[in-house]
Scaffold this active site. Structure first.
Site, PDB file in Angstrom:
ATOM      1  N   HIS A 109      20.060 -70.019 128.790  1.00 37.14           N
ATOM      2  CA  HIS A 109      21.279 -69.508 128.501  1.00 37.14           C
ATOM      3  C   HIS A 109      22.116 -69.750 129.869  1.00 37.14           C
ATOM      4  CE1 HIS A 109      24.013 -66.052 126.885  1.00 37.14           C
ATOM      5  NE2 HIS A 109      24.148 -67.172 126.299  1.00 37.14           N
ATOM      6  N   LYS A 128      24.757 -70.829 132.733  1.00 41.69           N
ATOM      7  CA  LYS A 128      25.754 -71.636 132.582  1.00 41.69           C
ATOM      8  C   LYS A 128      26.566 -71.864 134.136  1.00 41.69           C
ATOM      9  CE  LYS A 128      26.946 -69.569 128.270  1.00 41.69           C
ATOM     10  NZ  LYS A 128      25.689 -68.673 128.058  1.00 41.69           N
ATOM     11  N   ASP A 135      30.357 -81.506 144.117  1.00 42.78           N
ATOM     12  CA  ASP A 135      30.161 -82.054 145.566  1.00 42.78           C
ATOM     13  C   ASP A 135      29.504 -80.656 146.315  1.00 42.78           C
ATOM     14  OD1 ASP A 135      31.231 -84.404 145.118  1.00 42.78           O
ATOM     15  OD2 ASP A 135      33.250 -83.862 146.115  1.00 42.78           O
ATOM     16  N   HIS A 152      33.244 -62.499 124.379  1.00 37.59           N
ATOM     17  CA  HIS A 152      32.113 -63.263 124.759  1.00 37.59           C
ATOM     18  C   HIS A 152      31.960 -62.992 126.404  1.00 37.59           C
ATOM     19  CE1 HIS A 152      29.609 -66.897 125.340  1.00 37.59           C
ATOM     20  NE2 HIS A 152      28.876 -66.539 124.080  1.00 37.59           N
ATOM     21  N   LYS A 161      31.131 -61.555 129.807  1.00 39.00           N
ATOM     22  CA  LYS A 161      29.874 -60.800 130.317  1.00 39.00           C
ATOM     23  C   LYS A 161      30.162 -60.139 131.811  1.00 39.00           C
ATOM     24  CE  LYS A 161      27.816 -64.294 127.982  1.00 39.00           C
ATOM     25  NZ  LYS A 161      27.862 -63.900 126.396  1.00 39.00           N
ATOM     26  N   ASP A 191      30.878 -48.756 140.608  1.00 39.48           N
ATOM     27  CA  ASP A 191      31.107 -47.811 141.563  1.00 39.48           C
ATOM     28  C   ASP A 191      32.674 -48.466 142.252  1.00 39.48           C
ATOM     29  OD1 ASP A 191      29.535 -45.894 140.852  1.00 39.48           O
ATOM     30  OD2 ASP A 191      27.856 -46.618 142.596  1.00 39.48           O
TER      31      ASP A 191
END
Length: 511
Positions: free
Chosen positions: A173, A175, A180, A411, A413, A418
């Site tokens: 999963h 991504k 470079d 979508h 996440k 703190d």
């Protein structure tokens, strides 16, 4: 994991039976491959010059900039591809044969033409209609494509999944998008129209961090680990379809024609005018700086029994989350913490931590089974004093989506702890991310960025989401105007019944 594995009730039930009854998982042996690693970009490469100038006053630190706009997320990727001179490494769960996929393919081919080495690592669960694009890319000598944990590609995808479910439901999963070895994108966004604000039906509200500086070598290292792993297969050894030279020429010409046409649209022209890269490349003060590190699972997680301890990223992230002392903000499209982490969240709230959670409502969810399993967590969280919000599907992201009537889905996440630490990546607070899939994210200590994110969420969530409250021992949904609703907003009876019934099914360990 995205919706594809979660949709059909009959399929899921059958998969559950197979999962419970089948024997030990066996992974195929990859064909002989040549291992490869990072290449060094020349000192006069544009991305080297810019990153050196921006990081000069921040030795040992990472600079990040959040990209919330779907449109800008594509624009900055295109700009970085065009600026690359040595290498582009791409690692994703979804890549589609649609307008934005064609445009990215065109730009990658152009980069390869000027000598850039392109490595594209794609999870094989959703390759589907992108197969021809991948083969078209692979034909270029400067482009290599590998598929992670591949399907046999010899029959219907559903039947292959049923035949080898224990292996094939474990997915990469992660991504990342790195050019470079100097600039990288980390977040929850996949590569398709839905994630770049160009889909007429659905718009995924998502978040990327552009990162430069000290963390980038960690991202490139994890890419090399996955690229050279036992689970990554050259695309030509997996997808057996072959086009004769004439059909290949026609397909390539059609690809370029469609990409060029897309660039002449209002959306396409606006991509070239995005000010984000130009602005960021000239002002280091626009970046958020601090110590950071990449949190990523080793590829072997997909071969381990669920729950096996072994240095997995979810464990470290959850320790950080559950150790909050003052404030905890969780943004997760799927919220299935399991009993252990539910009790940890409750304990945090009971010791005085202000816990804010934003997730999808039933109306904004793309997976009714996930919402059905999530329903049981709402009451105990609310009873503990957690501030729980569900995204309104009525939010149209009109400033970001080129199809104003598309349905909005969360979508992104994100975890903020703190007012100090911020995580952005691919990790959902659900059982699939914790136990089954591999994940990748960036954790940065930046009080300035974390406080900004926290204040923005707390200030704006009331406009864009329903606040859940307990009234007379029943859950109500409070709108931004103060009105309180007594059933799932913006839904019909069939959706509500489906969510309730699916919550009775023993599927949470797969979701």
């Amino acid at each position: 994991m995205e919706a594809a594995l979660r949709q059909s009730p009959f399929l899921v039930l059958l998969l559950l039976c197979l999962w419970a009854c089948s024997g030990p998982v066996t992974f195929p042996q990859p064909p002989e491959r040549i291992a490869s690693g990072q290449t060094k970009a020349p000192p006069d490469a544009p991305l080297v010059i810019v990153s050196d100038r921006l990081t000069r006053g921040h030795p040992g630190q990472t600079g990040v900039y959040p990209v919330t706009s779907a449109h800008n997320a594509l624009a900055v990727r295109l700009a970085v591809i065009r600026a690359a001179r040595s290498s582009i490494d791409i690692q994703y769960f979804i890549f589609r044969h649609d307008e934005t996929g064609l445009l990215l393919t065109r730009e990658l081919l152009r980069a390869a033409e000027r000598g850039v080495r392109v490595r594209f690592l794609l999870d094989d669960f959703t390759t589907g209609d992108a197969g021809k694009l991948l083969l078209a890319l692979q034909r270029h000598p400067n482009i290599q494509i590998r598929l992670f944990n591949p399907f046999p590609h010899r029959g219907p995808r559903t039947l292959e999944l049923l035949a080898d479910f224990r292996r094939l439901h474990r997915r990469m999963h992660n991504k990342s998008f790195t050019a470079d070895g100097r600039v990288t994108f980390i977040g929850g966004r996949n590569l398709s129209n839905k994630y770049f604000g160009f889909d007429s039906k659905e718009h995924f509200g998502d978040l990327d961090l552009i990162a430069i500086g000290a963390v980038v070598p960690e991202i490139t290292r994890q890419f090399d680990i996955y690229w050279n792993s036992h689970y990554s297969f050259p695309v030509q050894s997996v997808i057996h379809e072959r086009l004769d030279p004439e059909r290949q020429r026609q397909f390539s010409a059609e690809l370029l024609r469609k990409a060029e046409k897309f660039l002449t649209s209002d959306y396409g022209r606006s991509l070239l005018k995005s000010p984000v890269i130009k602005t960021l490349s000239h002002n280091a003060n626009l970046w958020y700086w601090g110590p950071a590190h990449a949190l990523f699972d080793p590829p072997r997680k997909v071969a381990q029994p669920p729950g096996t301890e072994g240095g997995f990223a979810g464990s470290e992230l959850m320790r950080r989350i559950t150790g909050a002392r003052r404030q905890l903000i969780i943004i997760s499209p799927y919220l299935l913490p399991g009993e252990h982490y539910l009790q940890q969240l409750i304990a945090a709230a009971e010791r005085g931590v202000e816990v804010y959670i934003l997730t999808n409502s039933l109306a904004s969810s793309d997976v009714i089974f996930v919402h059905g399993a999530y329903r049981k967590y709402r009451r105990p969280l609310l009873e503990a004093g957690v501030h729980l919000y569900e995204l309104s599907s009525a939010l149209k992201y009109k400033l970001d989506s080129w199809h104003g009537e598309s349905r909005s889905l969360l979508h992104a996440k994100l975890f903020a702890v703190d007012g100090q630490w911020l995580y952005v990546g691919s990790f959902n607070l659900d059982q699939r991310s914790i136990l089954l899939n591999t994940e990748l994210g960036l954790m940065i200590k930046s009080p300035q960025l974390t406080e900004m994110v926290s204040k923005n969420l707390i200030t704006n969530v009331h406009k864009n989401a329903y606040q859940l409250l307990l009234r007379n021992n029943r859950i109500v949904w409070r709108r931004s105007d103060g009105a309180e609703l007594h059933r799932e907003p913006d839904t019909n009876w069939l959706q509500r019944m489906g969510s309730r019934l699916s919550g009775w099914l023993p599927l949470e360990s797969l979701l």
